[in-house]
Design a protein around this motif. Structure first.
Motif, mmCIF file in Angstrom:
data_model
loop_
_atom_site.group_PDB
_atom_site.id
_atom_site.type_symbol
_atom_site.label_atom_id
_atom_site.label_comp_id
_atom_site.label_asym_id
_atom_site.label_seq_id
_atom_site.Cartn_x
_atom_site.Cartn_y
_atom_site.Cartn_z
ATOM 1 N N GLN A 71 8.866 -3.026 -12.986
ATOM 2 C CA GLN A 71 9.668 -2.559 -13.743
ATOM 3 C C GLN A 71 10.756 -1.536 -13.062
ATOM 4 N N GLN A 72 9.817 -0.627 -12.470
ATOM 5 C CA GLN A 72 10.675 0.479 -11.807
ATOM 6 C C GLN A 72 11.547 0.110 -10.729
ATOM 7 N N GLN A 73 10.970 -0.949 -9.979
ATOM 8 C CA GLN A 73 11.731 -1.480 -8.573
ATOM 9 C C GLN A 73 13.357 -2.220 -9.303
ATOM 10 N N GLN A 74 13.139 -2.942 -10.534
ATOM 11 C CA GLN A 74 14.157 -3.657 -10.805
ATOM 12 C C GLN A 74 15.161 -2.446 -11.568
ATOM 13 N N ASP A 75 14.595 -1.466 -12.033
ATOM 14 C CA ASP A 75 15.484 -0.427 -12.623
ATOM 15 C C ASP A 75 16.254 0.161 -11.455
ATOM 16 N N ILE A 76 15.693 0.306 -10.331
ATOM 17 C CA ILE A 76 16.344 1.030 -9.385
ATOM 18 C C ILE A 76 17.449 -0.043 -8.574
ATOM 19 N N GLN B 67 18.931 -2.531 -10.272
ATOM 20 C CA GLN B 67 19.938 -2.750 -11.327
ATOM 21 C C GLN B 67 20.249 -1.525 -12.096
ATOM 22 N N PRO B 68 21.268 -0.716 -11.758
ATOM 23 C CA PRO B 68 21.638 0.521 -12.206
ATOM 24 C C PRO B 68 21.820 0.459 -13.813
ATOM 25 N N LYS B 69 21.663 1.159 -14.699
ATOM 26 C CA LYS B 69 21.800 1.195 -16.140
ATOM 27 C C LYS B 69 23.462 1.422 -16.320
ATOM 28 N N ASN C 202 24.630 1.974 -19.597
ATOM 29 C CA ASN C 202 24.988 2.543 -20.951
ATOM 30 C C ASN C 202 26.054 3.721 -20.544
#
Length: 388
Positions: A230-235, A237-239, A241
Protein backbone atom coordinates in the motif's frame (compact mmCIF):
# COMPACT_ATOMS: atom_id res chain seq x y z
CA UNK A 1 -29.65 105.01 -33.27
CA UNK A 2 -26.92 105.00 -35.87
CA UNK A 3 -25.36 108.28 -36.95
CA UNK A 4 -26.24 108.86 -40.59
CA UNK A 5 -23.24 111.12 -41.14
CA UNK A 6 -20.82 108.37 -40.17
CA UNK A 7 -21.18 105.16 -38.21
CA UNK A 8 -19.75 101.68 -38.36
CA UNK A 9 -20.88 98.31 -36.94
CA UNK A 10 -19.05 94.96 -37.01
CA UNK A 11 -20.67 91.48 -36.84
CA UNK A 12 -18.62 88.29 -36.40
CA UNK A 13 -19.98 85.30 -38.37
CA UNK A 14 -19.53 81.94 -36.63
CA UNK A 15 -20.12 78.41 -37.90
CA UNK A 16 -23.71 77.25 -37.45
CA UNK A 17 -23.69 74.01 -39.47
CA UNK A 18 -20.85 71.55 -40.14
CA UNK A 19 -19.99 70.01 -43.48
CA UNK A 20 -19.01 73.21 -45.30
CA UNK A 21 -15.55 73.78 -43.81
CA UNK A 22 -12.59 73.54 -46.16
CA UNK A 23 -10.30 71.92 -43.57
CA UNK A 24 -10.48 70.62 -40.01
CA UNK A 25 -10.93 74.11 -38.55
CA UNK A 26 -14.34 75.79 -38.50
CA UNK A 27 -15.27 78.29 -41.19
CA UNK A 28 -15.82 81.92 -40.13
CA UNK A 29 -16.51 85.37 -41.52
CA UNK A 30 -17.50 88.95 -40.81
CA UNK A 31 -19.94 91.64 -41.88
CA UNK A 32 -19.15 95.37 -41.63
CA UNK A 33 -22.04 97.84 -41.90
CA UNK A 34 -20.78 101.33 -42.71
CA UNK A 35 -22.99 104.44 -42.82
CA UNK A 36 -21.64 107.60 -44.45
CA UNK A 37 -23.47 110.79 -45.53
CA UNK A 38 -26.86 109.09 -45.50
CA UNK A 39 -25.73 106.05 -47.53
CA UNK A 40 -24.93 102.53 -46.36
CA UNK A 41 -22.70 99.68 -47.43
CA UNK A 42 -22.32 96.08 -46.27
CA UNK A 43 -18.97 94.32 -46.68
CA UNK A 44 -19.21 90.55 -46.25
CA UNK A 45 -16.05 88.45 -45.90
CA UNK A 46 -15.79 84.65 -45.39
CA UNK A 47 -12.90 82.22 -44.96
CA UNK A 48 -12.46 78.44 -44.70
CA UNK A 49 -15.57 77.54 -46.76
CA UNK A 50 -15.77 74.80 -49.37
CA UNK A 51 -16.32 75.91 -52.95
CA UNK A 52 -19.74 74.63 -54.08
CA UNK A 53 -19.65 72.79 -57.41
CA UNK A 54 -23.08 71.09 -57.44
CA UNK A 55 -25.23 74.00 -58.59
CA UNK A 56 -25.76 75.48 -55.13
CA UNK A 57 -24.49 78.92 -54.02
CA UNK A 58 -23.77 81.01 -50.91
CA UNK A 59 -26.18 83.97 -50.53
CA UNK A 60 -25.62 86.74 -47.95
CA UNK A 61 -28.72 87.80 -46.03
CA UNK A 62 -29.49 90.50 -43.46
CA UNK A 63 -32.59 89.92 -41.33
CA UNK A 64 -34.67 92.50 -39.54
CA UNK A 65 -38.03 93.11 -37.90
CA UNK A 66 -39.85 91.33 -35.10
CA UNK A 67 -42.38 88.50 -34.90
CA UNK A 68 -44.49 88.01 -38.04
CA UNK A 69 -43.00 91.16 -39.56
CA UNK A 70 -39.51 89.58 -39.63
CA UNK A 71 -38.00 89.40 -43.11
CA UNK A 72 -34.74 88.40 -44.79
CA UNK A 73 -33.15 90.63 -47.40
CA UNK A 74 -30.75 89.06 -49.92
CA UNK A 75 -27.64 91.14 -50.53
CA UNK A 76 -26.19 88.92 -53.26
CA UNK A 77 -24.09 85.80 -53.87
CA UNK A 78 -20.63 85.36 -52.36
CA UNK A 79 -18.26 83.62 -54.75
CA UNK A 80 -15.82 81.40 -52.81
CA UNK A 81 -12.47 80.58 -54.41
CA UNK A 82 -10.40 77.37 -54.16
CA UNK A 83 -8.75 78.72 -50.97
CA UNK A 84 -12.09 79.04 -49.17
CA UNK A 85 -12.21 82.86 -49.30
CA UNK A 86 -14.95 85.13 -50.60
CA UNK A 87 -16.10 88.76 -50.38
CA UNK A 88 -19.19 90.79 -51.27
CA UNK A 89 -19.97 94.52 -51.09
CA UNK A 90 -23.55 95.77 -51.24
CA UNK A 91 -24.82 99.34 -51.00
CA UNK A 92 -28.20 100.26 -49.50
CA UNK A 93 -30.42 103.04 -48.21
CA UNK A 94 -30.21 103.03 -44.36
CA UNK A 95 -33.88 104.10 -44.12
CA UNK A 96 -35.29 101.64 -46.70
CA UNK A 97 -32.99 98.62 -46.95
CA UNK A 98 -33.53 96.61 -50.10
CA UNK A 99 -36.64 98.65 -51.03
CA UNK A 100 -38.28 97.42 -47.82
CA UNK A 101 -39.73 99.31 -44.86
CA UNK A 102 -36.77 98.33 -42.65
CA UNK A 103 -34.18 100.82 -41.52
CA UNK A 104 -30.69 100.09 -40.20
CA UNK A 105 -31.75 100.08 -36.54
CA UNK A 106 -34.16 97.16 -37.14
CA UNK A 107 -31.50 94.76 -38.39
CA UNK A 108 -30.48 92.06 -35.90
CA UNK A 109 -29.02 89.08 -37.86
CA UNK A 110 -26.53 88.39 -40.64
CA UNK A 111 -26.61 84.92 -42.23
CA UNK A 112 -24.88 83.03 -45.01
CA UNK A 113 -27.48 80.71 -46.56
CA UNK A 114 -26.93 77.88 -49.06
CA UNK A 115 -29.46 78.27 -51.89
CA UNK A 116 -30.32 75.66 -54.50
CA UNK A 117 -30.54 72.74 -52.06
CA UNK A 118 -33.09 71.33 -49.62
CA UNK A 119 -34.44 73.35 -46.72
CA UNK A 120 -32.81 76.12 -44.72
CA UNK A 121 -29.04 75.47 -44.60
CA UNK A 122 -27.03 78.10 -42.69
CA UNK A 123 -23.24 77.52 -42.55
CA UNK A 124 -22.49 80.92 -40.92
CA UNK A 125 -24.49 83.42 -38.86
CA UNK A 126 -23.91 86.42 -36.59
CA UNK A 127 -25.92 88.98 -34.61
CA UNK A 128 -25.74 92.75 -34.19
CA UNK A 129 -26.84 92.48 -30.55
CA UNK A 130 -28.49 89.51 -28.79
CA UNK A 131 -29.18 86.19 -30.50
CA UNK A 132 -32.61 86.06 -32.20
CA UNK A 133 -34.70 82.93 -32.91
CA UNK A 134 -35.35 83.67 -36.59
CA UNK A 135 -34.95 80.32 -38.37
CA UNK A 136 -38.35 78.80 -37.61
CA UNK A 137 -40.18 81.78 -39.11
CA UNK A 138 -37.73 82.08 -42.00
CA UNK A 139 -38.31 78.48 -43.13
CA UNK A 140 -41.87 79.32 -44.08
CA UNK A 141 -40.74 81.50 -46.98
CA UNK A 142 -41.30 79.78 -50.33
CA UNK A 143 -37.78 80.32 -51.55
CA UNK A 144 -36.34 78.34 -48.62
CA UNK A 145 -38.62 75.28 -48.45
CA UNK A 146 -36.69 72.44 -50.13
CA UNK A 147 -37.62 73.19 -53.70
CA UNK A 148 -34.87 74.32 -56.05
CA UNK A 149 -32.88 71.06 -56.47
CA UNK A 150 -30.69 72.39 -59.29
CA UNK A 151 -27.76 69.95 -59.53
CA UNK A 152 -25.16 69.23 -62.21
CA UNK A 153 -24.69 65.77 -63.77
CA UNK A 154 -20.89 65.97 -63.63
CA UNK A 155 -20.57 64.87 -59.97
CA UNK A 156 -22.60 61.71 -60.74
CA UNK A 157 -20.10 60.68 -63.45
CA UNK A 158 -17.20 61.28 -61.09
CA UNK A 159 -18.83 59.23 -58.36
CA UNK A 160 -19.50 56.38 -60.81
CA UNK A 161 -15.88 56.35 -61.92
CA UNK A 162 -14.75 56.29 -58.30
CA UNK A 163 -17.03 53.34 -57.58
CA UNK A 164 -15.74 51.43 -60.64
CA UNK A 165 -12.17 52.17 -59.61
CA UNK A 166 -12.81 50.83 -56.10
CA UNK A 167 -14.42 47.70 -57.57
CA UNK A 168 -11.43 47.06 -59.83
CA UNK A 169 -9.03 47.46 -56.93
CA UNK A 170 -10.97 44.98 -54.84
CA UNK A 171 -10.99 42.43 -57.69
CA UNK A 172 -7.25 42.66 -58.15
CA UNK A 173 -6.55 42.15 -54.48
CA UNK A 174 -8.78 39.09 -53.98
CA UNK A 175 -6.33 36.41 -55.24
CA UNK A 176 -3.68 37.57 -52.75
CA UNK A 177 -5.90 37.16 -49.67
CA UNK A 178 -5.54 33.34 -49.18
CA UNK A 179 -1.75 33.68 -48.85
CA UNK A 180 -2.00 35.00 -45.30
CA UNK A 181 -3.81 31.99 -43.73
CA UNK A 182 -1.49 29.56 -45.58
CA UNK A 183 1.51 31.22 -43.99
CA UNK A 184 -0.05 30.87 -40.56
CA UNK A 185 -0.68 27.14 -41.08
CA UNK A 186 2.93 26.59 -42.15
CA UNK A 187 4.20 28.35 -39.03
CA UNK A 188 1.95 26.20 -36.81
CA UNK A 189 3.20 23.02 -38.47
CA UNK A 190 6.79 24.10 -37.87
CA UNK A 191 6.02 24.57 -34.16
CA UNK A 192 4.51 21.07 -33.95
CA UNK A 193 7.61 19.55 -35.55
CA UNK A 194 9.85 21.22 -32.96
CA UNK A 195 7.67 19.87 -30.15
CA UNK A 196 7.93 16.28 -31.42
CA UNK A 197 11.71 16.50 -31.60
CA UNK A 198 11.91 17.75 -28.02
CA UNK A 199 10.11 14.61 -26.76
CA UNK A 200 13.07 12.44 -27.87
CA UNK A 201 15.69 14.69 -26.26
CA UNK A 202 18.48 13.14 -24.04
CA UNK A 203 17.01 14.82 -20.96
CA UNK A 204 13.69 13.01 -21.32
CA UNK A 205 15.46 9.68 -21.94
CA UNK A 206 17.48 10.10 -18.72
CA UNK A 207 14.35 10.98 -16.78
CA UNK A 208 12.55 7.83 -18.01
CA UNK A 209 15.55 5.66 -16.98
CA UNK A 210 15.62 7.25 -13.49
CA UNK A 211 11.89 6.64 -13.06
CA UNK A 212 12.26 2.99 -14.11
CA UNK A 213 15.13 2.47 -11.65
CA UNK A 214 13.12 4.14 -8.85
CA UNK A 215 10.21 1.73 -9.38
CA UNK A 216 12.62 -1.25 -9.25
CA UNK A 217 14.06 -0.01 -5.91
CA UNK A 218 10.56 0.29 -4.43
CA UNK A 219 9.75 -3.29 -5.48
CA UNK A 220 12.93 -4.57 -3.78
CA UNK A 221 12.00 -2.72 -0.55
CA UNK A 222 8.51 -4.21 -0.66
CA UNK A 223 9.93 -7.74 -1.28
CA UNK A 224 12.31 -7.38 1.70
CA UNK A 225 9.41 -6.31 3.96
CA UNK A 226 10.70 -2.77 4.57
CA UNK A 227 7.55 -1.13 3.10
CA UNK A 228 4.11 -2.50 2.43
CA UNK A 229 2.46 -2.77 -0.96
CA UNK A 230 0.00 0.00 0.00
CA UNK A 231 2.86 2.32 0.89
CA UNK A 232 4.46 1.57 -2.47
CA UNK A 233 1.24 2.52 -4.28
CA UNK A 234 0.93 5.74 -2.25
CA UNK A 235 4.43 6.75 -3.30
CA UNK A 236 3.86 6.00 -6.98
CA UNK A 237 0.36 7.60 -7.05
CA UNK A 238 0.48 11.11 -5.51
CA UNK A 239 -2.50 12.22 -3.44
CA UNK A 240 -4.77 14.69 -5.17
CA UNK A 241 -6.69 16.05 -2.18
CA UNK A 242 -4.62 19.25 -1.92
CA UNK A 243 -4.68 19.70 -5.69
CA UNK A 244 -8.46 19.28 -5.76
CA UNK A 245 -8.85 21.83 -2.97
CA UNK A 246 -6.57 24.27 -4.74
CA UNK A 247 -8.46 23.76 -7.99
CA UNK A 248 -11.82 24.45 -6.29
CA UNK A 249 -10.40 27.63 -4.75
CA UNK A 250 -9.15 28.71 -8.18
CA UNK A 251 -12.61 28.03 -9.65
CA UNK A 252 -14.24 30.24 -6.99
CA UNK A 253 -11.79 33.06 -7.69
CA UNK A 254 -12.35 32.70 -11.44
CA UNK A 255 -16.14 32.88 -10.98
CA UNK A 256 -15.76 36.04 -8.87
CA UNK A 257 -13.54 37.60 -11.51
CA UNK A 258 -16.03 36.71 -14.26
CA UNK A 259 -18.86 38.23 -12.23
CA UNK A 260 -16.89 41.43 -11.67
CA UNK A 261 -16.04 41.61 -15.38
CA UNK A 262 -19.73 41.20 -16.31
CA UNK A 263 -20.76 43.93 -13.85
CA UNK A 264 -18.08 46.23 -15.26
CA UNK A 265 -19.23 45.53 -18.81
CA UNK A 266 -22.85 46.25 -17.88
CA UNK A 267 -21.85 49.54 -16.24
CA UNK A 268 -19.80 50.49 -19.29
CA UNK A 269 -22.71 49.72 -21.62
CA UNK A 270 -25.09 51.71 -19.42
CA UNK A 271 -22.72 54.70 -19.38
CA UNK A 272 -22.35 54.46 -23.16
CA UNK A 273 -26.15 54.47 -23.62
CA UNK A 274 -26.47 57.47 -21.27
CA UNK A 275 -23.82 59.40 -23.21
CA UNK A 276 -25.48 58.51 -26.53
CA UNK A 277 -28.86 59.73 -25.24
CA UNK A 278 -27.24 63.01 -24.19
CA UNK A 279 -25.69 63.44 -27.64
CA UNK A 280 -29.01 62.68 -29.38
CA UNK A 281 -30.81 65.17 -27.10
CA UNK A 282 -28.19 67.79 -27.96
CA UNK A 283 -28.67 67.18 -31.71
CA UNK A 284 -32.47 67.43 -31.42
CA UNK A 285 -32.18 70.68 -29.46
CA UNK A 286 -29.34 72.58 -31.12
CA UNK A 287 -28.84 71.28 -34.69
CA UNK A 288 -30.33 73.33 -37.51
CA UNK A 289 -33.95 72.73 -38.45
CA UNK A 290 -34.65 71.62 -42.00
CA UNK A 291 -38.03 71.20 -43.69
CA UNK A 292 -37.71 69.04 -46.81
CA UNK A 293 -41.38 67.99 -46.73
CA UNK A 294 -44.62 69.92 -46.34
CA UNK A 295 -45.14 68.43 -42.86
CA UNK A 296 -42.89 67.32 -40.01
CA UNK A 297 -39.95 68.75 -38.06
CA UNK A 298 -36.49 67.51 -39.03
CA UNK A 299 -32.92 68.18 -37.94
CA UNK A 300 -29.90 68.41 -40.23
CA UNK A 301 -27.08 66.09 -39.11
CA UNK A 302 -23.54 65.41 -40.32
CA UNK A 303 -21.98 62.06 -41.26
CA UNK A 304 -19.87 61.89 -38.08
CA UNK A 305 -23.00 62.38 -35.92
CA UNK A 306 -24.38 58.99 -37.01
CA UNK A 307 -22.10 57.35 -34.42
CA UNK A 308 -24.42 58.42 -31.55
CA UNK A 309 -27.55 56.83 -33.07
CA UNK A 310 -28.74 53.38 -31.87
CA UNK A 311 -27.51 51.37 -34.85
CA UNK A 312 -24.33 50.03 -36.42
CA UNK A 313 -23.08 53.47 -37.47
CA UNK A 314 -19.56 52.21 -38.27
CA UNK A 315 -20.87 50.03 -41.10
CA UNK A 316 -23.07 52.90 -42.29
CA UNK A 317 -20.15 55.33 -42.46
CA UNK A 318 -18.25 52.84 -44.67
CA UNK A 319 -21.12 52.05 -47.06
CA UNK A 320 -21.07 53.82 -50.44
CA UNK A 321 -24.83 54.41 -50.24
CA UNK A 322 -24.27 56.90 -47.37
CA UNK A 323 -20.87 58.25 -48.45
CA UNK A 324 -21.98 59.23 -51.97
CA UNK A 325 -25.13 60.90 -50.62
CA UNK A 326 -23.17 62.91 -48.04
CA UNK A 327 -20.51 63.99 -50.54
CA UNK A 328 -23.20 65.28 -52.88
CA UNK A 329 -25.76 66.82 -50.51
CA UNK A 330 -23.61 67.49 -47.37
CA UNK A 331 -26.25 66.40 -44.83
CA UNK A 332 -28.70 63.77 -43.55
CA UNK A 333 -31.98 64.40 -41.72
CA UNK A 334 -33.21 63.07 -38.36
CA UNK A 335 -36.62 63.06 -36.69
CA UNK A 336 -37.79 61.69 -33.32
CA UNK A 337 -41.08 59.80 -33.69
CA UNK A 338 -41.51 58.29 -30.22
CA UNK A 339 -39.79 57.11 -27.06
CA UNK A 340 -36.41 55.79 -28.26
CA UNK A 341 -37.67 55.77 -31.86
CA UNK A 342 -36.26 57.84 -34.72
CA UNK A 343 -36.31 58.17 -38.50
CA UNK A 344 -33.16 58.94 -40.49
CA UNK A 345 -33.30 60.29 -44.05
CA UNK A 346 -30.65 60.06 -46.78
CA UNK A 347 -31.01 62.63 -49.61
CA UNK A 348 -31.08 61.21 -53.12
CA UNK A 349 -32.50 61.39 -56.61
CA UNK A 350 -35.05 58.58 -56.96
CA UNK A 351 -34.12 55.60 -59.09
CA UNK A 352 -35.93 52.25 -59.26
CA UNK A 353 -32.51 50.57 -59.60
CA UNK A 354 -31.44 52.02 -56.23
CA UNK A 355 -34.59 50.81 -54.45
CA UNK A 356 -33.29 47.26 -54.00
CA UNK A 357 -30.04 48.52 -52.48
CA UNK A 358 -31.98 50.86 -50.18
CA UNK A 359 -34.31 48.07 -49.02
CA UNK A 360 -31.32 45.86 -48.17
CA UNK A 361 -30.19 48.67 -45.83
CA UNK A 362 -33.64 48.75 -44.13
CA UNK A 363 -34.93 51.88 -45.91
CA UNK A 364 -38.67 51.33 -46.19
CA UNK A 365 -39.75 54.17 -48.49
CA UNK A 366 -38.70 57.14 -50.61
CA UNK A 367 -40.47 60.46 -49.98
CA UNK A 368 -40.18 63.29 -52.55
CA UNK A 369 -39.33 66.83 -51.38
CA UNK A 370 -41.94 69.57 -51.13
CA UNK A 371 -44.66 69.20 -53.73
CA UNK A 372 -42.64 67.03 -56.10
CA UNK A 373 -44.40 64.03 -57.66
CA UNK A 374 -43.03 60.53 -57.12
CA UNK A 375 -41.26 59.58 -60.37
CA UNK A 376 -37.87 58.63 -61.80
CA UNK A 377 -35.35 61.41 -61.14
CA UNK A 378 -37.36 63.30 -58.52
CA UNK A 379 -35.51 64.63 -55.47
CA UNK A 380 -36.26 63.44 -51.95
CA UNK A 381 -35.07 61.19 -49.12
CA UNK A 382 -34.79 57.46 -48.43
CA UNK A 383 -36.32 57.01 -44.95
CA UNK A 384 -35.40 54.39 -42.35
CA UNK A 385 -36.80 53.75 -38.85
CA UNK A 386 -34.35 53.04 -36.02
CA UNK A 387 -35.04 52.01 -32.43
CA UNK A 388 -32.91 51.65 -29.32
Amino acid sequence: MYNRRYDKSFVMLKQELGGFSLGQQSAWGSCVMELKNGKGRFTFSVQGLKKLTDGRRYDAFVIGGKGDEMKGICCGTIEVDAHGKGELKWEFDPDAIGKSAFHAEELHTVALIVKGGYGLIVPLAGYFHDKVQWKKLFQEENDLVAAEAVLLKTPEKKLTSIKEKNTNNITKQEPEQPQHPDNIVKEENKKNVVTLKSQDSPFQKNFKNMLFQFKQELEKLEQNGIITKQQQQDILQPKTNSNTKQQSENDVVQKQNNTEIKILQQKTEQNTIIEQNKEIAYILQYNDNIQPFEQGNWKSIALEELIVLPMNATEMMKHLFYIFAYRKYKHFILQKTGEKEYIIGVPAQYSSEKRREAEQLSFELFQPCGKEVMKEGCYGYWLRKIRE
